[in-house]
Scaffold this motif. Structure first.
Motif, PDB file in Angstrom:
ATOM      1  N   TYR A  28      -0.891   0.244  35.962  1.00 10.17           N
ATOM      2  CA  TYR A  28      -2.081  -0.642  36.330  1.00 10.17           C
ATOM      3  C   TYR A  28      -1.220  -1.343  37.751  1.00 10.17           C
ATOM      4  O   TYR A  28      -1.743  -1.725  38.610  1.00 10.17           O
ATOM      5  CB  TYR A  28      -2.456  -1.714  35.558  1.00 10.17           C
ATOM      6  N   THR A  29       0.100  -1.855  37.694  1.00  9.95           N
ATOM      7  CA  THR A  29       0.610  -2.481  38.605  1.00  9.95           C
ATOM      8  C   THR A  29       0.772  -1.679  40.005  1.00  9.95           C
ATOM      9  O   THR A  29       0.530  -1.913  41.088  1.00  9.95           O
ATOM     10  CB  THR A  29       2.224  -2.987  38.329  1.00  9.95           C
ATOM     11  N   LYS A  30       0.904  -0.158  39.948  1.00  8.69           N
ATOM     12  CA  LYS A  30       0.821   0.543  40.839  1.00  8.69           C
ATOM     13  C   LYS A  30      -0.630   1.166  41.253  1.00  8.69           C
ATOM     14  O   LYS A  30      -0.587   1.973  42.111  1.00  8.69           O
ATOM     15  CB  LYS A  30       1.635   2.078  40.564  1.00  8.69           C
ATOM     16  N   GLY A  31      -1.513   0.606  40.814  1.00  7.28           N
ATOM     17  CA  GLY A  31      -2.852   1.295  41.039  1.00  7.28           C
ATOM     18  C   GLY A  31      -3.279   2.562  40.469  1.00  7.28           C
ATOM     19  O   GLY A  31      -4.220   3.137  40.771  1.00  7.28           O
ATOM     20  N   GLU A  32      -2.469   2.958  39.492  1.00  6.92           N
ATOM     21  CA  GLU A  32      -2.824   4.209  38.808  1.00  6.92           C
ATOM     22  C   GLU A  32      -3.530   4.356  37.743  1.00  6.92           C
ATOM     23  O   GLU A  32      -4.377   5.236  37.428  1.00  6.92           O
ATOM     24  CB  GLU A  32      -1.297   5.170  38.602  1.00  6.92           C
ATOM     25  N   VAL A  33      -3.510   3.183  37.012  1.00  7.81           N
ATOM     26  CA  VAL A  33      -4.495   2.711  36.160  1.00  7.81           C
ATOM     27  C   VAL A  33      -5.654   2.008  36.775  1.00  7.81           C
ATOM     28  O   VAL A  33      -5.351   1.003  37.659  1.00  7.81           O
ATOM     29  CB  VAL A  33      -3.918   1.823  34.896  1.00  7.81           C
ATOM     30  N   THR A  34      -7.021   2.419  36.616  1.00  6.68           N
ATOM     31  CA  THR A  34      -8.040   1.797  37.455  1.00  6.68           C
ATOM     32  C   THR A  34      -8.406   0.400  36.799  1.00  6.68           C
ATOM     33  O   THR A  34      -7.999   0.185  35.683  1.00  6.68           O
ATOM     34  CB  THR A  34      -9.227   2.630  37.455  1.00  6.68           C
TER      35      THR A  34
END
Ligand code: URA
Length: 436
Positions: A28-34
């Motif tokens: 989530y921090t990297k934006g891979e989890v929406t």
């Protein structure tokens, strides 16, 4: 491992392991989890709760999602303070300059408004020029040079909490013990303190509505503190009525400045002194709680606390002429008195309802992207227990939007409950319990 399996597991009330929690937080921090996947998982956590192990793993994982500050140069006891949120809660703005004026270093990261509660960073930004987003070097330098800095969570500290905190606000997932405990403790671990005083608010205006839940939240945070090496004291304080008289950003700065000059409402004073006396104790500067309170009062009386606040504002590029003359702070276009129209005793001023009313007229965010109107809010004229006459003013609405005026006035009349009793009620103490 993938995020769908993790959501499914929590949805089905199963326990997540350390690796799964780390996968979610890193992703989530990297934006891979929406956002929508995170929202689903957060909602599942909200509904199904977390075991103590899950809460600890979530906290540690969020605290490691970005940089971790090292404040060890400020001594072996680095004390911090945080509130679980309230209405009219300007405690940090009054308390921390007092603490810094006693020679205890204050490196404070504050939050923004969440739900119906206000945020210290938003309030400080109503001082023209005041920068809450200074970088890590300047933050540390400020604490070294003048003993205090109050900023927002802009640096890359616990970025996962920053994202989840904002998301929770938009999906009605704020009032959850594991989510609040991990949010607060992850920030505190990342910001380098090893001693912590938590103001755990209880009542309709707080996220913990009753003492049982507040006790549980306190216990959870104290336990996480133990595992992370942070000695934690929880001060449970009443939040059934707004703290002090002012609710709204610039309005609360005015009240805080007056408090630092000695004109401090009784309820605010109790919370400031109680939290502060434990901060002094944790800093290793005095074990006698009553003596610590007297030292704080002395630094209000002799002007040192107010001077420290001015120094901090100036150091963060704020224009101190707005503090020296608080009437210069931005004002709403309309400042409207609301009358009681009834004789009696004030029996209730529901803090949550007042917080929602303040948000509605622009003092808080209804949506994440909303811009706060710093000037608007409510200034109460009476507190619970006071005698009121029909011709008396209940409070003032500071408002910029004409179309909201009539509704706001009526809501304030509805929120302030007046009983027909004739004797003033004994005012309760705002301090409910201390846990450590
Ligand atoms: N304050 C925080 O920092 N986090 C929460 O979740 C609630 C209050």
């Amino acid at each position: 491992m993938n995020i769908l399996e993790i959501i499914e597991k929590k949805r089905d009330k199963k326990e997540l392991n350390k690796k799964e929690i780390e996968f979610f937080i890193n992703g989530y921090t990297k934006g891979e989890v929406t956002d929508y996947q995170a929202a689903a998982l957060i909602m599942a956590i909200y509904i199904n709760g977390m075991t103590p192990e899950e809460t600890t793993n979530l906290t540690i994982s969020m605290s490691q999602s970005g940089d971790v500050l090292d404040l060890s140069k400020f001594g072996k006891n680095v004390v911090d303070k945080h509130s679980t949120g309230g209405v009219g809660d300007k405690v940090s703005i009054v308390l921390l300059p007092i603490i810094a004026s006693l020679g205890i270093p204050v490196a404070k990261m504050s939050g923004r408004g969440l739900g119906h509660t206000g945020g210290t960073a938003d309030k400080l930004e109503s001082i023209p020029g005041y920068k809450t987003d200074i970088n890590m070097d300047n933050f540390i330098k400020s604490v070294e040079n003048i003993g205090i800095s109050m900023i927002t969570q802009t640096m890359n500290l616990a970025p996962a909490d920053k994202k989840i905190y904002a998301l929770r606000d938009t999906i009605s997932c704020v009032e959850s013990i594991p989510l609040i405990a991990s949010s607060i403790m992850s920030k505190k671990i990342a910001s380098g303190a090893n001693k912590l005083v938590l103001d755990v608010t209880v009542g309709n205006g707080a996220f913990m509505k009753d003492i049982e839940h507040a006790n549980e939240l306190s216990k959870t945070m104290i336990e996480i503190g133990k595992l992370a090496g942070i000695e934690t004291v929880c001060v449970l304080t009443d939040m059934n009525e707004p703290l002090g008289y002012a609710i709204g950003n610039a309005l609360e700065i005015k009240e805080a400045v007056q408090a630092l000059k000695g004109d401090i409402p009784k309820d605010l004073k109790e919370v400031v002194l109680e939290c502060g006396s434990y901060m002094i104790k944790l800093a290793g500067m005095g074990n006698n709680i009553e003596e610590n309170k007297n030292r704080m009062l002395e630094n209000i009386r002799n002007g040192k606390a107010y001077k420290k606040f001015l120094e901090m504002v100036q150091n963060q590029s704020g224009d101190i002429t707005y503090i020296e003359n608080i009437d210069k702070l931005e004002k709403a276009k309309m400042i409207l008195p609301v009358y009681a129209n009834k004789d009696g005793i004030i029996e209730e001023i529901n803090a949550e309802e007042i917080g929602k009313l303040a948000c509605k007229i622009g003092a808080g965010r209804v949506r994440k992207e909303d811009i706060i109107d710093k000037a608007v809010g409510i200034v109460l004229n009476k507190k619970v227990g006071d005698i009121i006459k029909r011709e008396d003013i209940l409070g003032y609405i500071h408002i910029n939007k004409k179309e909201l005026v009539e509704d706001a006035k009526q809501q304030l009349i509805d929120i302030v409950k007046i009983s027909e009793k004739t004797l003033p009620l004994d005012r309760k103490c705002n301090i409910i319990a201390i846990h450590y």
